[in-house]
Scaffold this motif. Structure first.
Motif, mmCIF file in Angstrom:
data_model
loop_
_atom_site.group_PDB
_atom_site.id
_atom_site.type_symbol
_atom_site.label_atom_id
_atom_site.label_comp_id
_atom_site.label_asym_id
_atom_site.label_seq_id
_atom_site.Cartn_x
_atom_site.Cartn_y
_atom_site.Cartn_z
ATOM 1 N N ARG A 7 61.327 -39.548 34.964
ATOM 2 C CA ARG A 7 61.748 -38.142 35.055
ATOM 3 C C ARG A 7 62.521 -37.697 33.811
ATOM 4 O O ARG A 7 62.750 -36.509 33.629
ATOM 5 N N TRP A 8 62.917 -38.636 32.999
ATOM 6 C CA TRP A 8 63.568 -38.315 31.735
ATOM 7 C C TRP A 8 62.496 -38.198 30.655
ATOM 8 O O TRP A 8 61.467 -38.864 30.708
ATOM 9 N N ASP A 9 62.736 -37.370 29.659
ATOM 10 C CA ASP A 9 61.726 -37.128 28.639
ATOM 11 C C ASP A 9 61.575 -38.284 27.669
ATOM 12 O O ASP A 9 60.479 -38.515 27.137
ATOM 13 N N SER A 10 62.653 -39.013 27.419
ATOM 14 C CA SER A 10 62.546 -40.156 26.519
ATOM 15 C C SER A 10 63.690 -41.118 26.775
ATOM 16 O O SER A 10 64.712 -40.775 27.372
ATOM 17 N N THR A 11 63.485 -42.358 26.320
ATOM 18 C CA THR A 11 64.490 -43.413 26.422
ATOM 19 C C THR A 11 64.685 -44.021 25.048
ATOM 20 O O THR A 11 63.709 -44.371 24.375
ATOM 21 N N VAL A 12 65.931 -44.152 24.627
ATOM 22 C CA VAL A 12 66.272 -44.781 23.356
ATOM 23 C C VAL A 12 66.897 -46.137 23.651
ATOM 24 O O VAL A 12 67.815 -46.240 24.471
ATOM 25 N N ARG A 48 67.231 -39.296 27.748
ATOM 26 C CA ARG A 48 67.292 -37.938 27.204
ATOM 27 C C ARG A 48 66.413 -37.012 28.036
ATOM 28 O O ARG A 48 65.270 -37.356 28.357
ATOM 29 N N THR A 49 66.943 -35.837 28.370
ATOM 30 C CA THR A 49 66.161 -34.814 29.046
ATOM 31 C C THR A 49 66.135 -33.544 28.212
ATOM 32 O O THR A 49 67.172 -33.108 27.684
ATOM 33 N N ASN A 50 64.955 -32.968 28.087
ATOM 34 C CA ASN A 50 64.788 -31.698 27.386
ATOM 35 C C ASN A 50 64.665 -30.532 28.356
ATOM 36 O O ASN A 50 64.230 -29.446 27.963
ATOM 37 N N SER A 51 65.040 -30.734 29.607
ATOM 38 C CA SER A 51 64.898 -29.665 30.598
ATOM 39 C C SER A 51 65.835 -28.485 30.370
ATOM 40 O O SER A 51 65.478 -27.357 30.720
ATOM 41 N N PRO A 52 67.038 -28.659 29.794
ATOM 42 C CA PRO A 52 67.815 -27.458 29.462
ATOM 43 C C PRO A 52 67.043 -26.589 28.470
ATOM 44 O O PRO A 52 66.349 -27.107 27.583
ATOM 45 N N ASN A 53 67.154 -25.287 28.620
ATOM 46 C CA ASN A 53 66.388 -24.366 27.777
ATOM 47 C C ASN A 53 67.300 -23.256 27.268
ATOM 48 O O ASN A 53 67.483 -22.239 27.922
ATOM 49 N N SER A 54 67.920 -23.500 26.126
ATOM 50 C CA SER A 54 68.820 -22.528 25.505
ATOM 51 C C SER A 54 69.868 -22.048 26.501
ATOM 52 O O SER A 54 70.126 -20.856 26.652
ATOM 53 N N GLU A 55 70.502 -23.010 27.158
ATOM 54 C CA GLU A 55 71.450 -22.689 28.229
ATOM 55 C C GLU A 55 72.801 -22.210 27.686
ATOM 56 O O GLU A 55 73.380 -22.839 26.800
ATOM 57 N N GLU A 56 73.302 -21.119 28.255
ATOM 58 C CA GLU A 56 74.635 -20.622 27.932
ATOM 59 C C GLU A 56 75.693 -21.264 28.820
ATOM 60 O O GLU A 56 76.883 -21.207 28.508
ATOM 61 N N ARG A 57 75.247 -21.846 29.928
ATOM 62 C CA ARG A 57 76.126 -22.659 30.770
ATOM 63 C C ARG A 57 75.324 -23.855 31.246
ATOM 64 O O ARG A 57 74.136 -23.729 31.570
ATOM 65 N N TYR A 58 75.972 -25.006 31.285
ATOM 66 C CA TYR A 58 75.293 -26.226 31.694
ATOM 67 C C TYR A 58 76.280 -27.084 32.463
ATOM 68 O O TYR A 58 77.356 -27.420 31.965
#
Length: 217
Positions: A7-12, A48-58
């Protein structure tokens, strides 16, 4: 956490990140699996998740269980924009006096406001960690903020000039090593994030007495 990191976009540094359940020696607070991160060098290991999208609050919530055995510090959780700027961080510091979590938040000038104290944690216990970040509403408003809540104890930064900031990705684990020398491991579980409102706490056995009750979170 699910029993995979899909469910995460990538793993480092994924070789030192494992998922599993109690049968695999991986601690968890809900579901079948948790996530273990082994600290055996000074490299990064994070999801790492890329699900936030130009968020003004997180707002993000996760559970953290430490078995860290030596001194050092690292970024445990952080939010970034697409240009690579880190706009907030939850920092774990392990000293001879124990483990603490504290925050750092970026201003539009590129400088950071950091909490120099922190919230004390004990090894061998689950902690609920909540980070609530907001961008300033307009140029000159200077009303950006960050709060870090650990089992109900709150540290906060207010009046931040960060109207240009947005969150586009979040990273959890050993995001950045700040001071070398750490070893041991820690566990993570039940990550959740929202744009507004509260994330409900879980009823968990944080003190490991066998029962989720009033002595826990």
């Amino acid at each position: 956490m699910a029993c995979t990191t899909s469910r995460w976009d990538s793993t480092v540094g994924g070789g030192d990140i494992t998922t599993g359940g109690l049968a695999n020696g991986v601690k968890k607070v809900e579901g079948n699996c948790g996530l273990r991160t082994i600290i055996n060098d000074n490299s990064q290991h994070y999801l790492r998740t890329n699900s936030p999208n130009s968020e003004e609050r997180y707002i993000a919530r996760f559970y953290f269980f430490s078995e860290i055995g030596s001194t050092g510090s690292f970024v445990l959780f952080a939010g970034y924009s697409t240009n690579g700027n880190r706009h907030f961080a939850v920092i774990a510091d392990r000293t001879g006096n124990g483990l603490k979590l504290r925050y750092a938040v970026r201003r539009d000038s590129g400088t950071e406001q950091q909490e120099l104290g922190g919230i004390s944690l004990a090894n061998g216990m689950w902690y609920e960690v909540v980070a609530d970040w907001s961008a300033s509403t307009a140029p000159g408003a200077n009303n950006g903020s960050l709060s870090l809540t650990v089992n109900g104890t709150v540290l906060s930064a207010t009046n931040i000039d960060n109207d240009q900031a947005r969150i586009d990705d979040a990273r959890l684990g050993i995001v950045q090593v700040l001071s070398a020398g750490l070893n041991g491991q820690f566990y993570l579980d039940a990550f959740a994030s929202v744009r507004s409102g509260a994330i409900q706490s879980l009823a968990i056995d944080s003190d490991n007495d066998g029962t989720p009750d009033s002595t826990d979170l």
